[in-house]
Scaffold this motif. Structure first.
Motif, short mmCIF file in Angstrom:
data_model
loop_
_atom_site.label_atom_id
_atom_site.label_comp_id
_atom_site.label_asym_id
_atom_site.label_seq_id
_atom_site.Cartn_x
_atom_site.Cartn_y
_atom_site.Cartn_z
N TRP A 1 0.78 -1.24 0.00
CA TRP A 1 0.00 0.00 0.00
C TRP A 1 0.82 1.29 0.00
O TRP A 1 0.46 2.24 -0.69
CB TRP A 1 -0.98 -0.01 1.18
N PRO A 2 1.89 1.40 0.77
CA PRO A 2 2.63 2.66 0.78
C PRO A 2 3.05 3.11 -0.62
O PRO A 2 3.58 2.32 -1.40
CB PRO A 2 3.85 2.34 1.65
N GLY A 3 2.79 4.36 -0.93
CA GLY A 3 3.13 4.91 -2.24
C GLY A 3 1.98 4.88 -3.23
O GLY A 3 2.04 5.56 -4.26
N LYS A 4 0.94 4.11 -2.93
CA LYS A 4 -0.22 4.08 -3.82
C LYS A 4 -0.95 5.42 -3.74
O LYS A 4 -0.88 6.12 -2.73
CB LYS A 4 -1.18 2.94 -3.44
N GLU A 5 -1.67 5.77 -4.80
CA GLU A 5 -2.39 7.04 -4.83
C GLU A 5 -3.89 6.77 -4.87
O GLU A 5 -4.39 6.11 -5.78
CB GLU A 5 -1.95 7.87 -6.04
N VAL A 6 -4.60 7.28 -3.88
CA VAL A 6 -6.02 6.96 -3.72
C VAL A 6 -6.95 7.98 -4.38
O VAL A 6 -8.13 7.71 -4.59
CB VAL A 6 -6.38 6.82 -2.23
N LEU A 7 -6.44 9.19 -4.68
CA LEU A 7 -7.25 10.24 -5.28
C LEU A 7 -6.62 10.70 -6.60
O LEU A 7 -5.41 10.59 -6.78
CB LEU A 7 -7.37 11.44 -4.34
#
Length: 253
Positions: free
Chosen positions: A188-194
């Motif tokens: 998950w770290p580094g993923k972009e949610v928006l």
């Protein structure tokens, strides 16, 4: 049948024993409740710190308390995104059940299948001096079998994931229960949610993720994966923390 073996005597003995056991259990529950509450609070802090990348795993009470000094706890009005003075003994779950302090969700609005939510919510902030470093949001939504509760940590850009930690759920061990697996959490770290417009774009996909907006889904647990995605879509959207995150992007926090 003798009087000593009469049904009435048997019933009386059973009732007395039941009453004694009830008193003992009630007394034990009352005596243990303060410690149980302390343990729950310690576990809450631990999971927030793990999501924020400030703690790997475990940690003693003194270590956790010391690390948690870096975390500022605030209460936000979800409709406006503004901080409010926390009500006495504020508990987000209890507020979600009270008609005077909740919002009922219906139809497509309830993408996370939670039915009701509190009008207020906790947020947790980590700062370096006056500089905001991390935002931690409590999120929850329904999976296959249960409501799944977790903490999502974001960078100040409000879109880049620092960490994601589930801490309570009833999903199937080895399948949906893998939401707690450190290996899955590590992607998950580094993923972009928006996206650039501040709209939720995170997707859990079958197979391997192809870009920063995608996360590998849980193998054999499609409905749990859908629940995770729907949870984030709701809580990052306009009816969740969207107004608050907009204020963060505007530099108001």
């Amino acid at each position: 049948m003798s009087k000593k073996e009469s049904p009435i005597k048997t019933i009386v003995v059973a009732v007395v024993l039941s009453l004694v056991c009830s008193v003992v259990v009630s007394f034990a529950a009352i005596q243990l409740k303060p410690q149980q509450e302390l343990n729950k609070e310690l576990d809450r802090k631990r999971n927030i710190l793990i999501a924020a990348g400030l703690l790997e795993q475990g940690g003693t009470q003194s270590e956790i308390d010391e690390l948690f000094k870096q975390v500022e706890t605030k209460v936000v009005d979800l409709s406006t995104g503004e901080f409010v003075e926390p009500p006495k003994d504020f508990n987000q779950r209890k507020f979600a059940k009270d008609p005077e302090t909740n919002k009922v969700l219906e139809g497509k609005e309830d993408v996370a299948s939670i039915k009701k939510r509190s009008t207020l919510a906790n947020v947790y902030l980590v700062r370096d001096g006056q500089t905001l470093e991390t935002i931690i949001l409590p999120v929850h939504g329904y999976g296959l079998w249960s409501t799944m509760y977790g903490f999502l940590a974001l960078k100040p850009d409000t879109t880049t994931v620092v960490g994601f930690k589930y801490y309570e759920h009833g999903e199937t061990a080895g399948l949906g229960g893998e939401i707690e697996n450190p290996t899955w959490r590590a992607i998950w770290p580094g993923k972009e949610v928006l996206n650039e417009q501040g709209e939720p774009v995170i997707k859990l996909v079958k197979g391997s993720a192809q870009n920063e907006h995608q996360v590998d889904g849980l193998s054999g647990a499609t409905l749990t994966s859908n629940g995770v995605e729907n949870t984030l879509v709701y809580w990052l959207g306009e009816d969740g923390f969207g107004p608050f995150l907009e204020r963060v992007r505007a530099g108001e926090i």
